[in-house]
Design a protein around this motif. Structure first.
Motif, PDB file in Angstrom:
ATOM      1  N   ASN A 106       8.174  -1.429  10.142  1.00  0.00           N
ATOM      2  CA  ASN A 106       8.810  -2.392   9.415  1.00  0.00           C
ATOM      3  C   ASN A 106       7.982  -3.905   9.908  1.00  0.00           C
ATOM      4  N   GLU A 107       7.825  -3.926  11.234  1.00  0.00           N
ATOM      5  CA  GLU A 107       6.940  -5.117  11.713  1.00  0.00           C
ATOM      6  C   GLU A 107       5.798  -5.048  11.100  1.00  0.00           C
ATOM      7  N   ILE A 108       4.987  -4.060  10.787  1.00  0.00           N
ATOM      8  CA  ILE A 108       3.564  -4.024  10.234  1.00  0.00           C
ATOM      9  C   ILE A 108       3.961  -4.434   8.669  1.00  0.00           C
ATOM     10  N   ASN A 109       4.880  -4.023   7.975  1.00  0.00           N
ATOM     11  CA  ASN A 109       5.079  -4.603   6.652  1.00  0.00           C
ATOM     12  C   ASN A 109       5.380  -5.934   6.685  1.00  0.00           C
ATOM     13  N   ALA A 110       6.203  -6.536   7.492  1.00  0.00           N
ATOM     14  CA  ALA A 110       6.476  -7.821   7.747  1.00  0.00           C
ATOM     15  C   ALA A 110       5.233  -8.728   8.014  1.00  0.00           C
ATOM     16  N   ALA A 111       4.393  -8.318   8.974  1.00  0.00           N
ATOM     17  CA  ALA A 111       3.140  -9.042   9.191  1.00  0.00           C
ATOM     18  C   ALA A 111       2.247  -8.867   8.132  1.00  0.00           C
ATOM     19  N   ALA A 112       2.210  -7.852   7.320  1.00  0.00           N
ATOM     20  CA  ALA A 112       1.377  -7.794   5.970  1.00  0.00           C
ATOM     21  C   ALA A 112       1.966  -8.928   5.090  1.00  0.00           C
ATOM     22  N   ARG A 113       3.025  -8.725   4.730  1.00  0.00           N
ATOM     23  CA  ARG A 113       3.557  -9.864   3.911  1.00  0.00           C
ATOM     24  C   ARG A 113       3.550 -11.237   4.254  1.00  0.00           C
ATOM     25  N   MET A 114       3.620 -11.564   5.452  1.00  0.00           N
ATOM     26  CA  MET A 114       3.480 -12.998   6.044  1.00  0.00           C
ATOM     27  C   MET A 114       1.869 -13.229   5.825  1.00  0.00           C
ATOM     28  N   ARG A 115       0.836 -12.494   5.922  1.00  0.00           N
ATOM     29  CA  ARG A 115      -0.397 -12.695   5.655  1.00  0.00           C
ATOM     30  C   ARG A 115      -0.699 -13.088   4.214  1.00  0.00           C
ATOM     31  N   VAL A 116       0.000 -12.103   3.305  1.00  0.00           N
ATOM     32  CA  VAL A 116      -0.158 -12.516   1.757  1.00  0.00           C
ATOM     33  C   VAL A 116       0.573 -13.638   1.711  1.00  0.00           C
TER      34      VAL A 116
END
Length: 113
Positions: free
Chosen positions: A1-11
């Motif tokens: 979840n944290e990896i997906n959240a970080a990726a969404r934050m970068r996008v």
């Protein structure tokens, strides 16, 4: 979840940066267009002044025998000089302005241009 959240934050950060870039570009384009149109307005204003001066010189020279275009332009210059002096004196925010003033000052200005 944290990896997906970080990726969404970068996008999201990239999208926000792109949006800010577009806003800045559009603002710069708007300012450039405004300056261009302002320049056109100034050019048209100056052309109208020249046209008016030409008509005045021709009309004055035709109605007053013995006057030349130079006589009329000297009169216009003198009028503009006094208008400038009046505007400077009327403004409470005027800084120090040095203009030649005295007998022959306008003639000196006319011959130096």
């Amino acid at each position: 979840n944290e990896i997906n959240a970080a990726a969404r934050m970068r996008v999201a950060a990239n999208e926000k940066a792109e949006a800010e870039k577009i806003v800045q570009i559009k603002r710069a384009e708007g300012e450039a267009e405004a300056k261009y149109l302002s320049g056109l307005g100034i050019a048209r204003q100056r052309q109208a002044i020249v046209d008016g001066l030409r008509d005045s010189v021709l009309g004055f020279s035709g109605n007053v025998p013995g006057t030349s275009a130079k006589d009329v332009m000297d009169l216009v210059l003198l009028t503009q000089y006094f208008d400038t002096m009046k505007e400077i004196g009327a403004s409470s925010k005027s800084s120090a302005v040095f203009l030649p003033h005295g007998p022959g000052a306008v003639a000196d200005i006319a011959t130096s241009t």
